[in-house]
Design an enzyme around this catalytic site. Structure first.
Site, PDB file in Angstrom:
ATOM      1  N   LEU A  28       5.777 -43.848   2.582  1.00 55.57           N
ATOM      2  CA  LEU A  28       5.378 -42.654   1.817  1.00 55.57           C
ATOM      3  C   LEU A  28       6.446 -41.574   1.836  1.00 55.57           C
ATOM      4  O   LEU A  28       7.084 -41.323   2.861  1.00 55.57           O
ATOM      5  CB  LEU A  28       4.077 -42.101   2.398  1.00 55.57           C
ATOM      6  CG  LEU A  28       2.902 -43.084   2.427  1.00 55.57           C
ATOM      7  CD1 LEU A  28       1.684 -42.418   3.079  1.00 55.57           C
ATOM      8  CD2 LEU A  28       2.558 -43.588   1.036  1.00 55.57           C
TER       9      LEU A  28
ATOM     10  N   HIS B 192       4.381 -39.475  -3.087  1.00 60.25           N
ATOM     11  CA  HIS B 192       3.043 -40.011  -2.786  1.00 60.25           C
ATOM     12  C   HIS B 192       2.113 -38.918  -2.265  1.00 60.25           C
ATOM     13  O   HIS B 192       0.934 -38.872  -2.605  1.00 60.25           O
ATOM     14  CB  HIS B 192       3.129 -41.086  -1.703  1.00 60.25           C
ATOM     15  CG  HIS B 192       3.979 -42.261  -2.062  1.00 60.25           C
ATOM     16  ND1 HIS B 192       5.217 -42.475  -1.493  1.00 60.25           N
ATOM     17  CD2 HIS B 192       3.780 -43.279  -2.916  1.00 60.25           C
ATOM     18  CE1 HIS B 192       5.729 -43.591  -1.982  1.00 60.25           C
ATOM     19  NE2 HIS B 192       4.881 -44.105  -2.854  1.00 60.25           N
TER      20      HIS B 192
ATOM     21  N   GLY C   3       2.470 -41.346 -10.261  1.00 60.14           N
ATOM     22  CA  GLY C   3       3.571 -40.418 -10.520  1.00 60.14           C
ATOM     23  C   GLY C   3       4.298 -40.800 -11.800  1.00 60.14           C
ATOM     24  O   GLY C   3       4.499 -41.986 -12.088  1.00 60.14           O
TER      25      GLY C   3
ATOM     26  N   ASP D 146       7.600 -43.288 -12.368  1.00 62.78           N
ATOM     27  CA  ASP D 146       7.457 -44.612 -12.989  1.00 62.78           C
ATOM     28  C   ASP D 146       6.664 -44.458 -14.276  1.00 62.78           C
ATOM     29  O   ASP D 146       5.508 -44.873 -14.365  1.00 62.78           O
ATOM     30  CB  ASP D 146       6.751 -45.573 -12.031  1.00 62.78           C
ATOM     31  CG  ASP D 146       7.645 -45.973 -10.867  1.00 62.78           C
ATOM     32  OD1 ASP D 146       8.846 -46.203 -11.101  1.00 62.78           O
ATOM     33  OD2 ASP D 146       7.144 -46.050  -9.736  1.00 62.78           O
TER      34      ASP D 146
ATOM     35  N   VAL E  90       8.135 -35.660  -8.336  1.00 61.66           N
ATOM     36  CA  VAL E  90       8.513 -34.706  -7.288  1.00 61.66           C
ATOM     37  C   VAL E  90      10.001 -34.885  -6.996  1.00 61.66           C
ATOM     38  O   VAL E  90      10.490 -36.019  -6.912  1.00 61.66           O
ATOM     39  CB  VAL E  90       7.681 -34.945  -6.013  1.00 61.66           C
ATOM     40  CG1 VAL E  90       8.103 -33.985  -4.911  1.00 61.66           C
ATOM     41  CG2 VAL E  90       6.201 -34.779  -6.328  1.00 61.66           C
TER      42      VAL E  90
ATOM     43  N   LYS F 254      12.300 -38.062  -5.910  1.00 53.31           N
ATOM     44  CA  LYS F 254      12.013 -38.720  -4.625  1.00 53.31           C
ATOM     45  C   LYS F 254      11.681 -40.187  -4.861  1.00 53.31           C
ATOM     46  O   LYS F 254      10.994 -40.528  -5.829  1.00 53.31           O
ATOM     47  CB  LYS F 254      10.829 -38.046  -3.943  1.00 53.31           C
ATOM     48  CG  LYS F 254      11.041 -36.556  -3.729  1.00 53.31           C
ATOM     49  CD  LYS F 254      10.813 -36.160  -2.295  1.00 53.31           C
ATOM     50  CE  LYS F 254      11.061 -34.652  -2.154  1.00 53.31           C
ATOM     51  NZ  LYS F 254      11.149 -34.241  -0.748  1.00 53.31           N
ATOM     52  N   SER F 255      12.164 -41.034  -3.980  1.00 56.68           N
ATOM     53  CA  SER F 255      11.926 -42.479  -4.095  1.00 56.68           C
ATOM     54  C   SER F 255      12.117 -43.132  -2.742  1.00 56.68           C
ATOM     55  O   SER F 255      12.984 -42.723  -1.956  1.00 56.68           O
ATOM     56  CB  SER F 255      12.911 -43.091  -5.093  1.00 56.68           C
ATOM     57  OG  SER F 255      12.970 -44.493  -4.910  1.00 56.68           O
TER      58      SER F 255
END
Lengths: 288, 288
Positions: A33, A37, A147, A150, A176, A184-185
């Site tokens: 996470l 997430h 999110g 994707d 985000v 973020k990933s």
């Protein structure tokens, strides 16, 4: 927070909440996470009586040469973060629990897949809709949270919900970002220091393209060029720059309506994606 | 009885019952109701707070050369019969309501289909599981009712429920028969007088096969022969005589376990099917 690994335990808990007529917010994840997430979980927390999160690295959505085995996992940290984000039920099944028998029925996504990341990941979205159908049936969510990082996944899930009349509401949450704009990933951990410094170029490029359109540019090839100019400054290899209608993901005759601009760049150990979705007024629409 | 043609009306009614925590029995049909359907409705009536029946001739489960257009329809009579059988909500959507957009996602049945009727009806069960997925999501049934006359359909739905964790209970109801043994079917109206007289041979043949096994016969070819001897006495053309495990519908190494014997016979304007499902003790099992 209840952590459950077995379907029968999950169903028992869900049943209790259904009897109390609780609304259920659901955040399906593959774990490891990050703030993306947790933003979904917090959104779910604020809109529902209870929040269910699943952590399941779904083998069916990985291709044979993809990173299923090496996909980052950290269940202990994930549990801590999920609990802090207000998750009530964390469902962490193993593969055997989710795929009990060799499947008798397969789902195949026929639209919205042959573009963007889907083009190079045949079968990926088939795996996504299959596991989500299972999870939706187990969790019976009122609202599900995904999110927009994707965005293609959101488009496919939108189609799936409409096609099969799933009785739930899809909430798509804006990407985000780090302070410097990088989306973020889970895969950002694979970036070298230099790549990490260059990675914000994806979002910079997209913003440049969007600004141009907002300022009146309607020549798609010119917009591509603006995005490309920004991306070539990184050491990464441009995988794609694409512009489509959203959520249909169809080529645009003209820049108008809901539009997605999306990019993917391959760095040495990670392929990063990003997108912006925005509304382009039809010609004449601005006069309304 | 509420008769609704629109999804939004159906959902509104279902929601009201869900809020009252009512159990919902669901009988999906293609209409032209006969005693088989009404038995399902009565079974549903006795086991649930409310009963929903759908009447929808689903084009997706008819092949290009099949009888979609000419499939018998009589909505007025169906409404009367459904109400008398205790149906609370009768859902009668048109094709446009159930297939609002060109589908983005298709379902394909990979198992239990290349035998019996499925062998000659490619895509038939894909259409069945697609429409049932939609209907199950709309109705949210506690229990769904299907007749064992279409035993292959029950087997496929059993697989679908297990594969995708549908949160409902499948109730399979024994075939309802005329006094002379002929299985009730909407298509019986197509039989000539002579064919109607001969049609009970299907069930007679199956009973003969079952008796032989119950009396110790374990030679599958001998059982086929007994069934065939009975069927050749009709003017119909034998389409198949098949024996499989049930519900897996796999060829049997030996006659043991849950077994289906099924036959299909083509008459001039109707193809009739019938089956018996029964348990054959494993060798040694009788000593337990």
């Amino acid at each position: 927070m209840n952590v459950v690994t077995h379907i029968h335990e999950l169903k028992e808990l869900i049943k209790q909440h259904q009897e109390k007529q609780h609304s259920i917010g659901f955040v399906p994840t593959m774990g490891f996470l990050h703030e993306g997430h947790l933003t979904l979980a917090k959104e779910a927390r604020s809109q529902n009586d209870i929040v269910v999160m699943s952590i399941f690295v779904n083998p069916l959505q990985f291709g044979p040469n993809e990173d299923f085995e090496s996909y980052p996992r950290d269940m202990e940290r994930d549990q801590r973060l999920a609990e802090a984000a207000g998750v009530d039920i964390l469902f962490t099944p193993d593969v055997k629990e989710m795929y009990q028998n060799e499947p008798s029925i397969t789902m195949t996504v026929q639209k919205r897949t042959d573009v963007l990341c889907g083009k190079k990941r045949p079968g990926h979205f088939d795996g996504v809709v299959t596991v989500l159908t299972k999870l939706f049936h187990l969790v019976s969510p009122t609202n599900v949270y995904f999110g927009l990082k994707d965005a293609q996944q959101v488009a496919v899930i939108d189609a799936m919900i409409k096609d099969f009349f799933f009785d739930l509401h899809l909430v798509s949450v804006p990407t985000v970002r780090e302070e410097d704009g990088l989306a973020k990933s889970s895969r950002n951990v694979y970036l070298s220091e230099k790549e990490r410094q260059e990675a914000p170029a994806l979002y910079r490029a997209l913003k440049k393209g969007r600004s141009a359109v907002e300022n009146g540019e309607r020549d798609v090839s010119r917009v591509y060029q603006l995005i490309e100019e920004e991306l070539v400054q990184t050491c990464g290899e441009i995988d794609y720059i694409e512009i489509y209608s959203y959520p249909e993901l169809e080529p645009l005759q003209q820049l108008a309506g809901q539009v997605i601009m999306a990019v993917a760049v391959k760095f040495s150990r990670a392929r990063l994606i990003d997108n912006v979705i925005f509304h382009v007024p039809e010609s004449g629409e601005k006069h309304v």
